[in-house]
Scaffold this motif. Structure first.
Motif, PDB file in Angstrom:
ATOM      1  N   ASP A   8       0.808  -1.221   0.000  1.00  0.00           N
ATOM      2  CA  ASP A   8       0.000   0.000   0.000  1.00  0.00           C
ATOM      3  C   ASP A   8       0.843   1.273   0.000  1.00  0.00           C
ATOM      4  N   GLU A   9       2.144   1.154   0.259  1.00  0.00           N
ATOM      5  CA  GLU A   9       2.988   2.353   0.147  1.00  0.00           C
ATOM      6  C   GLU A   9       3.323   2.525  -1.329  1.00  0.00           C
ATOM      7  N   MET A  53       1.165  -5.200   6.745  1.00  0.00           N
ATOM      8  CA  MET A  53       0.186  -4.191   7.155  1.00  0.00           C
ATOM      9  C   MET A  53      -0.442  -3.580   5.903  1.00  0.00           C
ATOM     10  N   LYS A 101      11.469  -4.602   6.481  1.00  0.00           N
ATOM     11  CA  LYS A 101      11.729  -3.273   5.906  1.00  0.00           C
ATOM     12  C   LYS A 101      12.599  -2.459   6.856  1.00  0.00           C
TER      13      LYS A 101
HETATM   14 CA    CA Z   1       1.843  -1.408   4.532  1.00  0.00          CA
END
Ligand code: CA
Length: 227
Positions: A8-9, A53, A101
């Motif tokens: 989603d980033e 996430m 990450k």
């Molecule tokens: Ca994410």
């Protein structure tokens, strides 16, 4: 090789798409959980890069759903560094590998190559029904974390019921799938074994997850804890 990146980033997703395309992969993007699951379900991907996430549905839920549906596409999970989730959770859920990450693109490509070489294993995921867990790889069954010892037949019966939880399963289906086909088996044996199972998976814990549906068969609740 076709890859799906669920992230989603947007900046990271685009960077991964650019980099992986330059490496010769075909790359599709999905930016939220539900889209990621649907795309992974219907696309023929050689591997999936999956953030944990995600809006709508976490990476854990996505990989669990895929494994439960018998989809063994190799999955490389990405997680934030904050340690909210750990590697064991990701691998438990059915991921094949894991990167924290921020990661180096070179490492990501190397891990992906290794996954693609291995291909999709025929590896069963852990089945759950509430606090009841069954691991087809090890034949280990636990309730609320406590190990339950089952005979081979009890295990086979439980696995079949868990794979079809919340469905009414007939005695005939159970005889066909759990007992030897063609064996001269008394149908009442099913009832006997259901009784054995209840005494092991339900009664000591105060649950009634394995229900008799009068005149139809049996149903194990997916919640695993109906009283
Ligand atoms: Ca994410």
């Amino acid at each position: 090789m076709r890859l799906l990146v669920v992230e989603d980033e947007l900046r990271l997703a685009r960077a991964l798409q650019r980099g992986l395309t330059a490496e010769g992969y075909v790359v599709d993007l999905a930016a939220d959980g539900p889209t990621g699951l649907e795309t992974a379900r219907h696309g023929e991907y050689d591997a999936v890069v999956l953030d944990i996430m995600l809006p709508g549905l976490s990476g854990y839920r996505i990989v669990q759903a895929l494994r439960e549906e018998g989809n063994w596409v190799p999955v490389l999970m990405l997680s934030a560094k904050d340690g909210e989730y750990d590697q064991a959770d990701g691998l438990d859920a059915g991921a094949d590998d894991y990167l924290t990450k921020p990661f180096s693109f070179v490492v990501l490509v190397a891990r992906l190559r290794a996954l693609l070489r291995r291909g999709a294993p025929e590896r069963p995921a852990v089945l759950t029904a509430g606090s009841l867990r069954l691991d087809p790889a090890t034949h280990r069954v636990t309730r609320e974390g406590a190990e339950i010892s089952l005979t081979a037949r009890e295990y086979a019966l439980l696995e079949y019921l868990m794979r079809r939880c919340d469905e009414v399963v007939t005695k005939t289906e159970l005889l066909d799938h759990v007992w030897d086909v063609g064996a001269d088996t008394d149908p009442n044996v099913v009832e006997v074994y259901v009784g054995y199972l209840r005494r092991k998976i339900d009664q000591p814990y105060g649950h009634k997850s394995l229900q008799t549906v009068r005149g139809a068969g049996y149903r194990l609740t997916c919640a695993g804890s109906t009283t």
